[in-house]
Design an enzyme around this catalytic site. Structure first.
Site, PDB file in Angstrom:
ATOM      1  CG  ASP A 164      -4.492  -4.491   4.491  1.00  0.00           C
ATOM      2  OD1 ASP A 164      -4.324  -4.680   5.695  1.00  0.00           O
ATOM      3  OD2 ASP A 164      -5.415  -3.709   4.419  1.00  0.00           O
ATOM      4  CG  HIS A 165       0.718  -5.000   7.857  1.00  0.00           C
ATOM      5  ND1 HIS A 165       0.534  -3.922   7.855  1.00  0.00           N
ATOM      6  CD2 HIS A 165       0.808  -5.137   9.197  1.00  0.00           C
ATOM      7  CE1 HIS A 165       0.262  -3.186   8.660  1.00  0.00           C
ATOM      8  NE2 HIS A 165       0.835  -3.606   9.686  1.00  0.00           N
ATOM      9  CG  HIS A 191      -4.298  -1.496   7.900  1.00  0.00           C
ATOM     10  ND1 HIS A 191      -3.679  -2.198   6.737  1.00  0.00           N
ATOM     11  CD2 HIS A 191      -3.220  -0.619   8.347  1.00  0.00           C
ATOM     12  CE1 HIS A 191      -2.294  -1.819   6.692  1.00  0.00           C
ATOM     13  NE2 HIS A 191      -1.952  -0.892   7.426  1.00  0.00           N
ATOM     14  CE  LYS A 244      -1.271   1.745   4.499  1.00  0.00           C
ATOM     15  NZ  LYS A 244      -0.354   1.911   5.216  1.00  0.00           N
TER      16      LYS A 244
END
Ligand code: BG6
Length: 500
Positions: free
Chosen positions: A175-176, A238, A146
């Site tokens: 998207d961690h 997130h 991102k």
């Protein structure tokens, strides 16, 4: 694995330690190679040495074996190039063949773009032009970090440009948050147990609260952050992904598209907040200097790389609804911010009160049942419910039923990057953001971005570093006896520690 931006922080801190963890668990293919790519000319030896340092410093492995680290580092190589020069991509293609010792048919390539966003489409486009996105010889996958655009328009444009070179099925938008164990556990908790799902709807849920608090400020990332802000940096990606998993319908299978279709429907059902409603439903704030635990912390505008007149928000809280059968009328409250009293991310499901009050409480109202899914730190699940206090009468006390992941001591909790890189290698895109979901999320935040950009009357509230953000965020919750959950006190007021 070809890492663009190999001399950057992310590679050193996260990617290489995650690959090392996979190597340690023998989860990498036998003939695995990493080609780090950067602009500067660095020797392979120096590159390996720096990565070894990264592993020593940031690896989450309990025991580090020097011999094994050296063995792993032997699979690392380095290539320097100009990302704008098509000729260099042709050289890259040759370098990859040499590395693989293959002529015609080569192996699988995973490209990782750990680069500033303005380079994403340039690199993807050039890879496409020299044939490195073609899947004739093996898989070609592209992992993108991102931000996936800056607003709806640039998000759409980025997807369009990526799709010119790569098919959506080849693109893995990282998207961690989706790589975090507890976020994934939302799926298991909801759909592997019979007891929660019947209650998981407007009939039993009063409201849902999602908090992602950070105690750190912008650290060394002032320059990036000042052009981003909390809405873009945390909420659009997130937190809306967490909303998707919390509110989705049961998927028909664990197939990646089955799951992502359901989270997409949630994002598409978010009731739009119109520009006129923004000041009522969304609160933004910026931290100002304050003493935290006795130490003076600078205000946001004093941070390195930040414009001294910046109007970038470091805190955002909002109230919204999901317009569908399951959630119609149930308020969702989400907030995120920097320099808050603690680091905690949690989803709190607040259930409706018992229909009739049998037990009177003289001093305080009996709190409603809550289910708290703690995403970090001290990952776990907690249920709050009322119990009788021993003794005469029927006094009720709110007690906890608590599960901590740390109790499963024999289990290895993989880092988010470890899990996500592995998934990309085996072609499982469940935990990656799909183009349509990213676009739906941008669409939802667009009126907020527009209102903030065009209406100077919408306030930016200051909040002292070490507090829970502007008090105005409390006004989002209109009902009496209900407030945000405060897992710990304002550090700026009393220096108190936090108890989660
Ligand atoms: C990143 C944001 O995506 O997530 C950072 O850019 C933020 O600003 C970070 O600090 C938070 O991640 P985590 O895993 O520490 O909650």
């Amino acid at each position: 694995m070809v890492i663009f931006g190999a001399t950057g922080d992310l590679t050193y801190r996260k990617l290489i330690p995650a690959l090392y963890a996979l190597y340690n668990q023998q989860m990498l293919p036998e003939k695995f190679r990493v080609l780090g790519i950067g602009r500067s000319a660095v020797s392979v030896i120096d590159f390996r040495e720096k990565m070894i340092l990264g592993i020593r410093k940031f690896s989450e492995e309990k025991h580090l074996d020097d011999q094994q680290i050296i063995e792993f580092s032997n699979c690392l190589s380095y290539f320097h190039m100009d990302f704008n020069d098509l000729g260099d991509y042709l050289k890259l293609k040759i370098a990859l063949k040499e590395l693989e010792e293959c002529d015609d048919k080569c192996g699988n390539y995973l490209f990782y773009l750990s680069m500033p966003p303005d380079m994403f489409s340039i690199i993807a486009g050039n890879l496409g032009k020299v044939g490195l996105s073609s899947t004739d010889d093996g898989f070609r996958r592209l992992i993108v970090e991102k931000p996936f655009g800056y607003d709806l328009e640039s998000g759409l444009e980025l997807n369009r440009r990526l799709h010119e070179a790569f098919d959506e099925s080849q693109i893995y938008r990282i998207d961690h948050y989706l790589g975090k164990e507890t976020v994934q556990n939302l799926l298991v908790m909801r759909f592997a147990n019979g007891i929660f799902e019947p209650l998981w709807n407007r009939n039993y849920v009063h409201h849902i609260e999602i908090t992602s608090a950070e105690s750190i400020g912008v650290e060394s990332r002032g320059g990036y952050y000042d052009g981003s802000g909390a809405l873009r940096d945390m909420l659009q990606n997130h937190l809306l992904q967490v909303v998707g998993l919390t509110a989705m319908e049961p998927p028909s299978s664990m197939d990646s598209d089955a799951i992502r279709n359901e989270t997409l429907k949630v994002l598409q059902s978010l009731k739009p907040i119109t520009e006129d409603e923004v000041s009522k439903h969304v609160i933004r704030g910026q931290y100002v200097a304050s003493h935290v635990r006795g130490e003076l912390q600078p205000g946001y505008r004093e941070e390195k790389g930040v414009n001294p007149d910046s109007r970038t928000e470091t805190f955002v809280a909002m109230k919204f609804f999901i317009d569908n059968w399951r959630w119609g009328g149930v308020p969702f409250y989400i907030r995120t911010g920097k320099r808050l009293p603690t680091r905690v991310t949690e989803v709190v499901v607040h259930f409706r009160p018992a229909p009739h009050t049998l037990f009177q409480q003289d001093d305080f109202a009996i709190p409603n049942n809550q289910l708290i899914i703690r995403i970090q730190p001290d990952e776990g699940i907690l249920i709050k419910f009322g119990m009788k206090l021993p003794g005469a009468g029927f006094n009720v006390k709110s007690v906890n039923m608590d599960f901590h992941y740390s109790e499963l001591s024999e289990v290895h909790l993989p880092s988010a990057y470890e899990r996500l890189i592995y998934d990309a290698m085996v072609g499982d895109s469940t935990l990656y953001a799909r183009a349509d979901a990213v676009e739906a999320a941008w669409k939802f935040v667009a009126p907020i971005q527009n209102a903030w950009a065009t209406n100077p009357e919408i306030k930016m509230y200051g909040y002292p570093a070490g507090t829970w953000g502007p008090e105005n965020a409390d006004d989002l919750i209109e009902e009496k006896d209900i407030s945000w959950r405060y897992p710990c006190k304002n550090l700026a007021d009393d220096g108190n520690y936090c108890e989660l």
